[in-house]
Motif scaffolding. Sequence first.
Motif, PDB file in Angstrom:
ATOM      1  N   ARG A 190      30.827  44.596  49.091  1.00 47.36           N
ATOM      2  CA  ARG A 190      29.580  44.337  49.822  1.00 47.36           C
ATOM      3  C   ARG A 190      29.561  42.974  50.502  1.00 47.36           C
ATOM      4  O   ARG A 190      29.051  42.847  51.611  1.00 47.36           O
ATOM      5  N   ALA A 191      30.100  41.954  49.875  1.00 46.46           N
ATOM      6  CA  ALA A 191      30.091  40.617  50.494  1.00 46.46           C
ATOM      7  C   ALA A 191      30.903  40.630  51.789  1.00 46.46           C
ATOM      8  O   ALA A 191      30.463  40.093  52.810  1.00 46.46           O
ATOM      9  N   ALA A 192      32.057  41.257  51.756  1.00 48.33           N
ATOM     10  CA  ALA A 192      32.892  41.330  52.961  1.00 48.33           C
ATOM     11  C   ALA A 192      32.208  42.173  54.042  1.00 48.33           C
ATOM     12  O   ALA A 192      32.251  41.828  55.234  1.00 48.33           O
ATOM     13  N   ALA A 193      31.564  43.261  53.632  1.00 45.47           N
ATOM     14  CA  ALA A 193      30.848  44.096  54.601  1.00 45.47           C
ATOM     15  C   ALA A 193      29.695  43.315  55.227  1.00 45.47           C
ATOM     16  O   ALA A 193      29.491  43.372  56.446  1.00 45.47           O
ATOM     17  N   ALA A 194      28.961  42.571  54.411  1.00 48.54           N
ATOM     18  CA  ALA A 194      27.855  41.765  54.936  1.00 48.54           C
ATOM     19  C   ALA A 194      28.376  40.757  55.947  1.00 48.54           C
ATOM     20  O   ALA A 194      27.787  40.584  57.025  1.00 48.54           O
ATOM     21  N   ASP A 195      29.485  40.096  55.628  1.00 44.11           N
ATOM     22  CA  ASP A 195      30.073  39.120  56.560  1.00 44.11           C
ATOM     23  C   ASP A 195      30.439  39.788  57.885  1.00 44.11           C
ATOM     24  O   ASP A 195      30.167  39.241  58.961  1.00 44.11           O
ATOM     25  N   ALA A 196      31.050  40.961  57.813  1.00 44.67           N
ATOM     26  CA  ALA A 196      31.475  41.653  59.031  1.00 44.67           C
ATOM     27  C   ALA A 196      30.269  42.068  59.878  1.00 44.67           C
ATOM     28  O   ALA A 196      30.249  41.851  61.101  1.00 44.67           O
ATOM     29  N   TYR A 197      29.255  42.651  59.253  1.00 50.93           N
ATOM     30  CA  TYR A 197      28.065  43.087  59.997  1.00 50.93           C
ATOM     31  C   TYR A 197      27.316  41.893  60.591  1.00 50.93           C
ATOM     32  O   TYR A 197      26.835  41.949  61.714  1.00 50.93           O
ATOM     33  N   LEU A 198      27.216  40.821  59.837  1.00 45.63           N
ATOM     34  CA  LEU A 198      26.510  39.640  60.331  1.00 45.63           C
ATOM     35  C   LEU A 198      27.265  38.983  61.489  1.00 45.63           C
ATOM     36  O   LEU A 198      26.656  38.470  62.428  1.00 45.63           O
ATOM     37  N   ALA A 199      28.589  39.006  61.440  1.00 49.48           N
ATOM     38  CA  ALA A 199      29.380  38.467  62.554  1.00 49.48           C
ATOM     39  C   ALA A 199      29.136  39.289  63.819  1.00 49.48           C
ATOM     40  O   ALA A 199      28.989  38.734  64.915  1.00 49.48           O
TER      41      ALA A 199
END
Length: 186
Positions: free
Chosen positions: A161-170
Amino acid sequence: MRADAVRNREKVFDEARRAVADGETGLTLNELARRAGVGVGTVYRVFPTQRAMLESVLEEAVRRLTDAAEEAHGRPDPASALVDFLRTALAAALAQPGLIDVLITGSDETESLSRAKGELVAAVSRLLGLVRPVPALTGENLLKLLCGLVHAVGEHPVERRAAAADAYLALLRGGLAPNSSVPPDA
């Protein structure tokens, strides 16, 4: 208020907070009374409806998000500040069952939550005003977009989830401030 009434009110609020934190956002008021060890009438005096209970419990989380948006407003790089606010809001929504539902519902049962949400929308709108996305985006619409982010991130396994959040926020940052001098992954 009598001392025993104050204690009972605190017991009801404490049990409601515990239940919502555990994901029991649909807890009935009768069950809440049983768990708190008070009469049903006591619970209904504190929370006239189940929805009012949920709103009352989550109001403080809405106020913390307002504080985060106001803090972000004072930072030198508005685009990065906006993404940091969204990261905070996303983490809060993932950690607090029912928060996203309370944020995007158009009609509130409690006046204090309605005011808190208005303050949040205003703070987010001020932050967006610094970024000036094209096309324009309101604070209210950005909070609805947050709902989509919560759903998208929540679909990933917990460890990703942390990596997914980073990708979506970018991706979102790139769309909101495409001409910013800070790289999207910063």
